[in-house]
Structure formats: structure tokens, C-alpha cells
Design a protein around this motif. Structure first.
Motif, PDB file in Angstrom:
ATOM      1  N   LYS A   1     -10.163  -0.393   4.477  1.00  0.00           N
ATOM      2  CA  LYS A   1      -9.100   0.404   3.850  1.00  0.00           C
ATOM      3  C   LYS A   1      -9.259   0.668   2.404  1.00  0.00           C
ATOM      4  CE  LYS A   1      -6.017  -0.420   7.924  1.00  0.00           C
ATOM      5  NZ  LYS A   1      -4.595  -0.853   8.101  1.00  0.00           N
ATOM      6  N   ASN A   2     -10.201  -0.133   1.690  1.00  0.00           N
ATOM      7  CA  ASN A   2     -10.298  -0.006   0.112  1.00  0.00           C
ATOM      8  C   ASN A   2      -8.961  -0.552  -0.313  1.00  0.00           C
ATOM      9  OD1 ASN A   2     -12.903   0.980   0.808  1.00  0.00           O
ATOM     10  ND2 ASN A   2     -11.964   3.153   0.286  1.00  0.00           N
ATOM     11  N   THR A   3      -8.625  -1.637   0.123  1.00  0.00           N
ATOM     12  CA  THR A   3      -7.342  -2.191  -0.373  1.00  0.00           C
ATOM     13  C   THR A   3      -7.541  -3.853  -0.657  1.00  0.00           C
ATOM     14  OG1 THR A   3      -6.280  -2.708   1.750  1.00  0.00           O
ATOM     15  CG2 THR A   3      -5.837  -0.381   0.490  1.00  0.00           C
ATOM     16  N   VAL A   4      -6.719  -4.312  -1.560  1.00  0.00           N
ATOM     17  CA  VAL A   4      -6.553  -5.539  -1.746  1.00  0.00           C
ATOM     18  C   VAL A   4      -4.986  -5.964  -1.945  1.00  0.00           C
ATOM     19  CG1 VAL A   4      -6.821  -5.282  -4.368  1.00  0.00           C
ATOM     20  CG2 VAL A   4      -6.993  -7.729  -3.463  1.00  0.00           C
ATOM     21  N   SER A   5      -4.568  -7.006  -1.322  1.00  0.00           N
ATOM     22  CA  SER A   5      -3.030  -7.192  -1.303  1.00  0.00           C
ATOM     23  C   SER A   5      -2.654  -8.558  -1.883  1.00  0.00           C
ATOM     24  CB  SER A   5      -2.477  -7.219   0.200  1.00  0.00           C
ATOM     25  OG  SER A   5      -2.941  -5.702   0.575  1.00  0.00           O
TER      26      SER A   5
END
Length: 117
Positions: A75-79
Motif C-alpha cells: 500500500k506504499n504506507t508507513v504508520s
């Protein structure tokens, strides 16, 4: 170069939780390390946590046991999950393609986190 956009900041009471997300403009499979930084008023920007492509993580001492960094390459995300928030966590939080010993090349615009009763 990668564009990074943070979201999820806000006002929360002490002891509360927030989840910050950072969306990248291109695939994160090729990005070795991603980090969350913060800058409080009158203070220098500091590294909060980082995560590598192998899911190795680093946390600054002040947030150990309270914050959790994760990445979703699909998802091309970092949280950044932030629990048990304290007033001293108040800052603008930035994501970047860097970490401990790795100077970021690209930064997001930042998202404000305010912990106050």
C-alpha cells in the motif's frame, strides 16, 4: 525522489492514542528505510522511530513500549501507532526516507500532534 504525505494528527488527551500514516508517491519496495521524526516548539527535529525493508525497527528511548512503527509495502504506507500519549509528545510529526545513521532525502509536510487535557 518520493513525495510523502502524512495524516492522522490531532488533539488527544494524555493517555490517549493516535495513529499516524504516511503515504508514498511510489513503490516502497525499493525504499530501504523509513522513519518518523518530530519537532517540538523551540527544539530540534529528532528521530522517533524507523523501520527497514527487513522490518528491523528502532525507537528513541522516550517512546519505547508506547509507539509502534509499521510499513505496508503493498500500500506504499508507513504508520506510527502512538499509545499512552504524554504532553511531551506534542510536536509536528514528519515521515521521511531515512533513519538512524541514514540522512533523509525526502520529507513529508508534517502533521501536528497535540497532547493536552
Amino acid at each position: 525522489q518520493v513525495q510523502l504525505v502524512e495524516s492522522g494528527g490531532g488533539l488527544v488527551q494524555p493517555g490517549g492514542s493516535l495513529r499516524l500514516s504516511c503515504a508514498a508517491s511510489r513503490s516502497m519496495f525499493s525504499i530501504y528505510i523509513m522513519g518518523w521524526y518530530r519537532q517540538a516548539p523551540g527544539k530540534e527535529r529528532e528521530l522517533v522511530a524507523h523501520i527497514t525493508s527487513g522490518d528491523n525497527t528502532y525507537y528513541t528511548e522516550a517512546v519505547k513500549g508506547r509507539f509502534t512503527i509499521s510499513r505496508d509495502n503493498a500500500k506504499n504506507t508507513v504508520s506510527l501507532q502512538m499509545n499512552s500519549l504524554k504532553p511531551e509528545d506534542t510536536a509536528v510529526y514528519y515521515c521521511a526516507n531515512g533513519g538512524l545513521g541514514v540522512r533523509p532525502r525526502d520529507w513529508g509536510q508534517g502533521t501536528q500532534v497535540t497532547v493536552s487535557s
